[in-house]
Design an enzyme around this catalytic site. Structure first.
Site, PDB file in Angstrom:
ATOM      1  N   ARG A  43      84.780  28.116  66.034  1.00  0.00           N
ATOM      2  CA  ARG A  43      85.118  27.247  67.047  1.00  0.00           C
ATOM      3  C   ARG A  43      83.721  26.603  67.404  1.00  0.00           C
ATOM      4  NH1 ARG A  43      83.366  25.519  71.690  1.00  0.00           N
ATOM      5  NH2 ARG A  43      83.375  27.663  72.355  1.00  0.00           N
ATOM      6  N   ASP A  44      82.752  27.078  68.115  1.00  0.00           N
ATOM      7  CA  ASP A  44      81.720  26.639  68.421  1.00  0.00           C
ATOM      8  C   ASP A  44      80.705  26.018  67.330  1.00  0.00           C
ATOM      9  OD1 ASP A  44      79.723  25.832  70.460  1.00  0.00           O
ATOM     10  OD2 ASP A  44      79.124  27.939  70.769  1.00  0.00           O
TER      11      ASP A  44
ATOM     12  N   HIS B 149      76.038  34.111  76.487  1.00  0.00           N
ATOM     13  CA  HIS B 149      76.203  33.323  75.255  1.00  0.00           C
ATOM     14  C   HIS B 149      74.950  32.728  75.221  1.00  0.00           C
ATOM     15  CE1 HIS B 149      78.930  30.525  72.925  1.00  0.00           C
ATOM     16  NE2 HIS B 149      77.672  29.764  72.802  1.00  0.00           N
TER      17      HIS B 149
ATOM     18  N   HIS C 110      71.571  30.965  73.190  1.00  0.00           N
ATOM     19  CA  HIS C 110      71.208  30.193  72.006  1.00  0.00           C
ATOM     20  C   HIS C 110      69.815  30.588  71.666  1.00  0.00           C
ATOM     21  CE1 HIS C 110      74.395  26.673  71.731  1.00  0.00           C
ATOM     22  NE2 HIS C 110      74.778  27.779  72.199  1.00  0.00           N
TER      23      HIS C 110
ATOM     24  N   ASN D 238      73.741  29.050  67.872  1.00  0.00           N
ATOM     25  CA  ASN D 238      73.903  30.208  68.678  1.00  0.00           C
ATOM     26  C   ASN D 238      73.356  31.342  68.085  1.00  0.00           C
ATOM     27  OD1 ASN D 238      76.263  29.282  70.445  1.00  0.00           O
ATOM     28  ND2 ASN D 238      77.099  28.765  68.780  1.00  0.00           N
TER      29      ASN D 238
ATOM     30  N   CYS E  78      75.691  22.605  70.352  1.00  0.00           N
ATOM     31  CA  CYS E  78      76.353  21.785  71.522  1.00  0.00           C
ATOM     32  C   CYS E  78      76.386  20.604  71.148  1.00  0.00           C
ATOM     33  CB  CYS E  78      75.968  22.115  72.928  1.00  0.00           C
ATOM     34  SG  CYS E  78      76.948  21.159  74.075  1.00  0.00           S
TER      35      CYS E  78
END
Length: 313
Positions: free
Chosen positions: A27-28, A220, A222, A262, A253
């Site tokens: 997804r991300d 979460h 990065h 990520n 993002c």
């Protein structure tokens, strides 16, 4: 392939014995790609990730196709995953319409995504922070009524490209508000990768002081400044047991141009296994999956562990 006995397990006192990895690559990761990945490839990616032992694989997002065209096929994708327990396949929903779409397909875990800063709330949701919270309220309430688990993502917890450093009290306030709406867990997002270990531990301690249990917190990170694993270790020292990561380091993002990839799931698993922390993940199968996806995308993965393992082959 991983060499026998590597990484060597050396435990460190005070760390969790098991961690749940919340995989966000499908997804991300894929939402940040320029090209749209075919639905069948996405479904195969998710099946391979689940087959590698990842307990949670974020599947897609029920946002309007105009905003994230890479995930416009949510209705076509989710039914192709019917062999996987839907409790393992969380999806993002921005509003009640997104919730309707997700529930109609049998989703059992959803996530809403807010911001700790006004600038990013405006860029990402075209709302103020409090307006976004008001939008989430009926989404969370209806999801809870349907016995669906709800995660609250919070972006820009550590720094914002427009506003700079984010005051800890500001992040704590929005975290507390998301839990008060009824979210079961939080995911603290270092959206532009500027967190450092001391900042991580201070924020976690401040959340505890505000009544937020560590068991309800995920992180979460990065890797923009190479701090993702160091920040993860700081979170582990505090007792956090839910870590977000992305297979092959995919993603960033789309609304924060300074955000790079990520934390790579392979890098995370290598560190956790070296610490003797159980994950349930088969690193070789995970690495093979990420190599396959890198070939699909036509570019190498930024994961150092993946590069090392591939070089050995």
């Amino acid at each position: 392939m991983t060499a026998a006995g590597l990484p060597m397990e050396v435990t460190t006192e005070g760390l969790p014995t098991r961690v749940r990895i919340h995989e966000v690559g499908a997804r991300d990761g894929l939402q940040n790609e320029q090209a749209v990945v075919p639905t069948e490839i996405k479904a195969e990616f998710i099946r391979r990730l689940a087959g590698a032992g990842l307990p949670t694989v974020e599947a897609t997002s029920f946002v309007h196709p105009k905003w994230v065209p890479q995930l416009a096929d949510a209705e076509q994708l989710f039914p192709q995953l019917d062999g996987i327990d839907p409790h393992r396949l969380p999806v993002l929903v921005p509003n009640e319409r997104g919730l309707d779409r997700a529930l109609a397909l049998g989703a059992r875990r959803i996530a809403v995504f807010g911001s700790a800063t006004e600038s990013f709330a405006k860029a990402n949701l075209n709302r103020t922070v409090d307006e976004a919270l008001a939008m989430f309220a009926p989404v969370v309430a209806r999801a809870k009524d349907a016995k669906v688990q709800v995660r609250g993502y919070l972006s820009m917890c550590f720094g914002d490209p427009w506003e700079g450093p984010v005051p800890i009290a500001q992040t704590v306030r929005v975290c507390r508000a998301l839990l008060d709406l009824g979210c079961d867990e939080l995911s603290l997002g270092d959206t532009i990768g500027v967190a450092t270990p001391g900042h991580v531990q201070t924020l976690l301690a401040s959340l505890n002081e505000a009544g937020v249990a560590t068991s309800r917190i995920g992180v979460h990170f990065h890797d923009t400044y190479g701090q993702a694993l160091a920040n993860t270790f700081a979170a582990l020292q505090h007792g956090v047991t839910t870590i977000d990561a992305s297979a092959g380091g995919l993603g960033g993002c789309p609304y924060a141009k300074s955000a790079t990839g990520n934390l790579a799931t392979e890098d995370l698993v290598w560190m956790l296994h070296g610490l003797g922390i159980e994950t349930g993940v088969d690193l070789d199968r995970l690495a093979a999956t990420s190599v396959w996806m890198a070939d699909v995308l036509g570019r190498p993965s930024p994961s150092r562990t993946l590069r090392a393992l591939s070089h050995k082959e």
